[in-house]
Motif scaffolding. Structure first.
Motif, PDB file in Angstrom:
ATOM      1  N   ASP A  42       0.857  -1.180   0.000  1.00 29.17           N
ATOM      2  CA  ASP A  42       0.000   0.000   0.000  1.00 29.17           C
ATOM      3  C   ASP A  42       0.901   1.241   0.000  1.00 29.17           C
ATOM      4  OD1 ASP A  42      -2.673  -0.321  -0.340  1.00 29.17           O
ATOM      5  OD2 ASP A  42      -3.182  -0.605   1.762  1.00 29.17           O
ATOM      6  N   ASN A  71       0.220  -0.362  -4.714  1.00 29.48           N
ATOM      7  CA  ASN A  71      -1.032   0.357  -4.868  1.00 29.48           C
ATOM      8  C   ASN A  71      -0.647   1.777  -5.263  1.00 29.48           C
ATOM      9  OD1 ASN A  71      -3.422   1.749  -4.653  1.00 29.48           O
ATOM     10  ND2 ASN A  71      -3.577   1.553  -2.429  1.00 29.48           N
ATOM     11  N   ASN A  82      -5.386  -5.184  -0.536  1.00 33.53           N
ATOM     12  CA  ASN A  82      -3.949  -5.344  -0.651  1.00 33.53           C
ATOM     13  C   ASN A  82      -3.582  -6.820  -0.823  1.00 33.53           C
ATOM     14  OD1 ASN A  82      -1.448  -4.081  -0.862  1.00 33.53           O
ATOM     15  ND2 ASN A  82      -1.011  -4.237   1.310  1.00 33.53           N
TER      16      ASN A  82
END
Length: 317
Positions: A42, A71, A82
């Motif tokens: 992330d 991401n 995720n």
């Protein structure tokens, strides 16, 4: 049997430094297939990307590869998205999910994988050596009952192999069945209940979910992202929301549905008396997503072959 190890990360620089070497050490001797270690990232603001890159470049074993996927959006996607992002680029027959605050013991792999010789096994959970308030607590097997209109889950005794769910932070999942169900439901993002949801859905669909006490991991809960990044009130509100989502998505026995409706005024009144405003926040958030929840419910119901009563009876002690 090829293995994909998925380690989701968000601002886990120090945890990755400490735990990734343990992961690599634990899988070095595996010779029954290929292993890929995938770290979906992330949008971290620390040096996670540097640590991940160094780790991938440090892998020299022929049968082990390292991968990462970012991401690229500015906002943190949440645990389910995720994990699912990592699974999308995986090629293994078995997915092993490990949180960044978890490290496996050297001999954890073989006892975990042996269960997948049975084609009906969907998931196998590890024994969690959970570090809580500087003490070691053994966890990993879950039980549950339907109480006052909600699923009440708790830790079960460790001398049995059945379990209500396999943790998304320390468990193995058969990828073909994972893909059938679509993985973790992002309705539960940013965290909590997504692994209970998927395990429960699998059991209602006739698959087995197992606890394996010989497969051991150490889990340093206090160092996880949830405790560092979110307030207690927010965590509590999301927990309430996800309890509603679970019931509205998964419970199909008419009697249990009636119990949920019957007990709802009690919970509302009790929360008013105790000024538990997080309960109302959770109820509001769940209600705002009712259309999405119902869509997910209709999809899940298509594979159900067991009743809620059957599943809960098998996992209530």
């Amino acid at each position: 049997m090829n293995i994909s190890i998925i380690i989701p990360n968000f601002n886990g620089e120090e945890l990755l430094k400490k735990n990734l070497p343990h992961v690599l050490e634990a899988v070095k001797l595996y010779r029954k297939g290929k292993i890929e270690i995938i770290i979906p990232n992330d949008p971290s603001t620390d040096k996670s990307k540097v640590i991940i890159s160094k780790f991938i470049n440090s892998i020299h074993e022929k049968n082990i590869t390292g991968l990462t996927v970012d991401n690229n959006q500015k906002n943190k996607a949440g645990f389910s998205k995720n994990i699912n992002r990592g699974v999308m680029i995986s090629s293994g027959d078995i997915l092993i999910l490990l949180n960044s605050d978890v490290y496996p013991h050297k001999d954890f792999l073989e006892p975990l994988l042996m269960h997948f010789e049975d084609e009906s096994v969907f998931a196998v959970g590890c024994l969690d050596e959970s570090i809580e308030n500087r003490e070691k607590v053994l966890r990993g097997r879950g039980v549950g009952v339907f109480k006052r209109g909600f699923l009440s889950h708790s830790a079960g005794s460790l001398d049995k192999k059945n379990t209500l769910w396999v943790s998304g932070g320390s468990g193995a999942f058969r990828k073909s069945i994972w893909d059938k169900f679509g993985g973790f439901d992002p309705l539960y993002d940013p965290f909590y209940w997504e692994d209970i949801d998927l395990s429960y859905q699998a059991q209602k669909s006739g698959y087995k979910v197992i606890f394996e006490p010989s497969s051991i991991v150490t889990h340093e809960h206090e160092k996880g992202v949830v405790k560092e990044m979110f307030s207690d009130d927010f965590v509590k509100k999301i927990s309430y929301r996800n309890q509603f989502i679970f019931v509205w998505k998964n419970i199909t026995d008419p009697y249990l549905i009636l119990l949920h409706i019957f007990w709802l005024p009690y919970h509302i009144l009790r929360s008013l008396v105790t000024a538990d405003w997080d309960f109302f926040g959770g109820l509001f958030l769940a209600s705002a997503n009712f259309v999405r929840i119902n869509k997910s419910r209709q999809k899940a119901k298509k594979s159900f072959v067991k009743s809620d009563h059957q599943v809960l009876k098998e996992n209530n002690k």
